[in-house]
Design an enzyme around this catalytic site. Structure first.
Site, PDB file in Angstrom:
ATOM      1  N   ALA A  92      30.758  52.820 -45.430  1.00  0.00           N
ATOM      2  CA  ALA A  92      31.492  51.726 -45.315  1.00  0.00           C
ATOM      3  C   ALA A  92      30.749  50.546 -44.671  1.00  0.00           C
ATOM      4  CB  ALA A  92      32.688  52.005 -44.627  1.00  0.00           C
ATOM      5  N   HIS A 142      29.907  58.119 -46.256  1.00  0.00           N
ATOM      6  CA  HIS A 142      29.631  57.336 -44.895  1.00  0.00           C
ATOM      7  C   HIS A 142      28.980  56.164 -44.891  1.00  0.00           C
ATOM      8  CE1 HIS A 142      30.131  58.017 -40.231  1.00  0.00           C
ATOM      9  NE2 HIS A 142      30.097  56.463 -40.696  1.00  0.00           N
ATOM     10  N   GLY A 169      41.750  47.081 -33.600  1.00  0.00           N
ATOM     11  CA  GLY A 169      40.465  46.420 -32.860  1.00  0.00           C
ATOM     12  C   GLY A 169      40.181  45.576 -34.062  1.00  0.00           C
ATOM     13  N   ARG A 205      36.229  57.768 -38.185  1.00  0.00           N
ATOM     14  CA  ARG A 205      35.413  58.744 -38.033  1.00  0.00           C
ATOM     15  C   ARG A 205      36.349  59.916 -38.640  1.00  0.00           C
ATOM     16  NH1 ARG A 205      31.688  55.972 -37.326  1.00  0.00           N
ATOM     17  NH2 ARG A 205      30.357  55.941 -35.347  1.00  0.00           N
ATOM     18  N   ILE A 265      37.764  45.738 -36.415  1.00  0.00           N
ATOM     19  CA  ILE A 265      37.728  45.961 -38.032  1.00  0.00           C
ATOM     20  C   ILE A 265      39.101  46.000 -38.338  1.00  0.00           C
ATOM     21  CG2 ILE A 265      37.336  47.849 -39.612  1.00  0.00           C
ATOM     22  CD1 ILE A 265      34.659  48.525 -37.686  1.00  0.00           C
ATOM     23  N   THR A 282      37.946  54.998 -42.885  1.00  0.00           N
ATOM     24  CA  THR A 282      36.632  54.438 -42.810  1.00  0.00           C
ATOM     25  C   THR A 282      36.001  54.504 -41.378  1.00  0.00           C
ATOM     26  OG1 THR A 282      37.433  52.280 -42.703  1.00  0.00           O
ATOM     27  CG2 THR A 282      36.888  52.890 -44.954  1.00  0.00           C
ATOM     28  N   GLU A 302      29.610  66.375 -41.669  1.00  0.00           N
ATOM     29  CA  GLU A 302      28.673  65.427 -42.380  1.00  0.00           C
ATOM     30  C   GLU A 302      27.205  66.114 -42.447  1.00  0.00           C
ATOM     31  OE1 GLU A 302      29.167  61.578 -41.537  1.00  0.00           O
ATOM     32  OE2 GLU A 302      31.294  61.537 -41.914  1.00  0.00           O
TER      33      GLU A 302
END
Length: 336
Positions: A291, A289, A159, A241, A161, A239, A270
């Site tokens: 990024a 978490h 996608g 999930r 990213i 980076t 987390e």
């Protein structure tokens, strides 16, 4: 005279004192903004019974919650992902699910590239050895080490990213493979990505970077079978999930030396548990978490969330609706 349109944030430590940008946007339509510290479903149900719009970063918006919020017209999520929201339940209850799909492309792509370099050059491991007074050991620990140039980066998820990461990676002379059944070949090619099957990507890649959304289809997409197909010299980067990966399988892959190492920004649980074996591994880089973060990116994110909530308050359709077939509780004008 009716009551003011109410927007409520229902996250842990969800104080409205920090929501400067959101307040500025909502003030333009005379909407009220309230922040409530909610730890459980019951907390949300109790606090948000009169909320017209809920804004949230990490609250679990379940079917049970949404069935109790008769007044809620929309849930606006801080960020790209919306795995914390039961989208089907929202649609069934006439609630729009809104995200910010153009958030943090550059930040996450930069982060993924940084982690690739950290893995390839063993930066954290060598840094720690030198600081501990082990100069000779650090020099010896360089071997084996790839060149980056001419090696192969595999992207799981192509996608926005993933494609941004691909463009940056080409500066280092990396060959880019991608797996994404929903991206058109021509779109991938424009970013320098050659689309292949998952199996082809796993076998050929020296570095694998995950950029897939978390949903029912992608949960535990990568498990023991996938790790066994990777090169023993390959590094795994996530980076996206944590739950896209079967974490137990990843730990086993590292312990059994199926792969060379990993760089992880996200985890199934987390914060990461203090007894998680990943914390003890010298060939694993662990980050909190982070990024997506930069001061500028988060300021823009808060503004976008405020703008989307303000659009709904003004009777307009939001820019970015996830469940486009939803029948909203009140009429919203769609802009051309």
């Amino acid at each position: 005279m009716g009551s003011r349109f109410k927007v409520m944030r229902v996250d842990r430590n969800g104080s409205s004192a920090t929501m400067v940008e959101e307040k500025e946007e909502l003030a333009k339509v005379d909407a009220e903004l309230v922040g409530v510290d909610c730890a459980t479903e019951d907390d949300i149900i109790e606090a948000a019974t009169d909320a017209d719009v809920i804004i949230t970063q990490g609250a679990q918006m379940t079917r049970r919650v949404m069935e109790k919020l008769a007044k809620c017209k929309a849930i606006v999520r801080y960020g790209i992902g919306y795995d914390t929201v039961d989208v089907d339940a929202a649609t069934d209850n006439g609630i729009l699910v809104v995200n910010v799909p153009d958030f943090c492309f550059e930040e996450v792509a930069n982060h993924a590239i940084a982690l690739l370099l950290v893995c390839a050059k063993k930066l954290v491991f060598l840094n720690n050895l030198v600081k501990q007074g082990h100069w000779i050991e650090a020099k010896q620990a360089q071997v084996p080490m790839g060149s980056i140039y001419g090696e192969t980066l595999g992207l799981i998820g192509c996608g926005n990213i993933g494609r941004t990461t691909a463009k940056k990676a080409q500066c280092f002379g990396l060959r880019i493979l991608g797996y994404d059944p929903y991206v058109d070949i021509s779109v991938a090619q424009e970013s320098g990505i050659t689309l292949v099957s998952m199996a082809e990507l796993l076998v050929a890649s020296d570095y694998i970077s995950v950029h897939a959304l978390l949903n029912k289809e992608t949960r535990h997409l990568i498990g023991e079978g996938e790790f066994k197909q990777m090169k023993a010299s390959a590094y795994f980067i996530n980076t996206a999930r944590g739950a896209v990966v079967d974490e137990a399988a990843l730990i086993k892959a590292l312990q059994e030396k199926w792969i060379a190492g990993a760089a992880l920004d996200v985890f199934e649980e987390e914060p990461i548990a203090s007894d998680n074996p990943l914390l003890k591994m010298n060939n694993v880089v662990i980050l909190p978490h982070s990024a997506s973060y930069s001061d500028v990116a988060f300021q823009r994110l808060r503004t976008c969330v405020g703008q989307e909530a303000a659009r709904i308050a003004a009777g307009r359709w939001p820019k970015n609706v996830v469940n486009k077939t939803v029948k909203p509780k009140s009429h919203l004008v769609k802009e051309e």
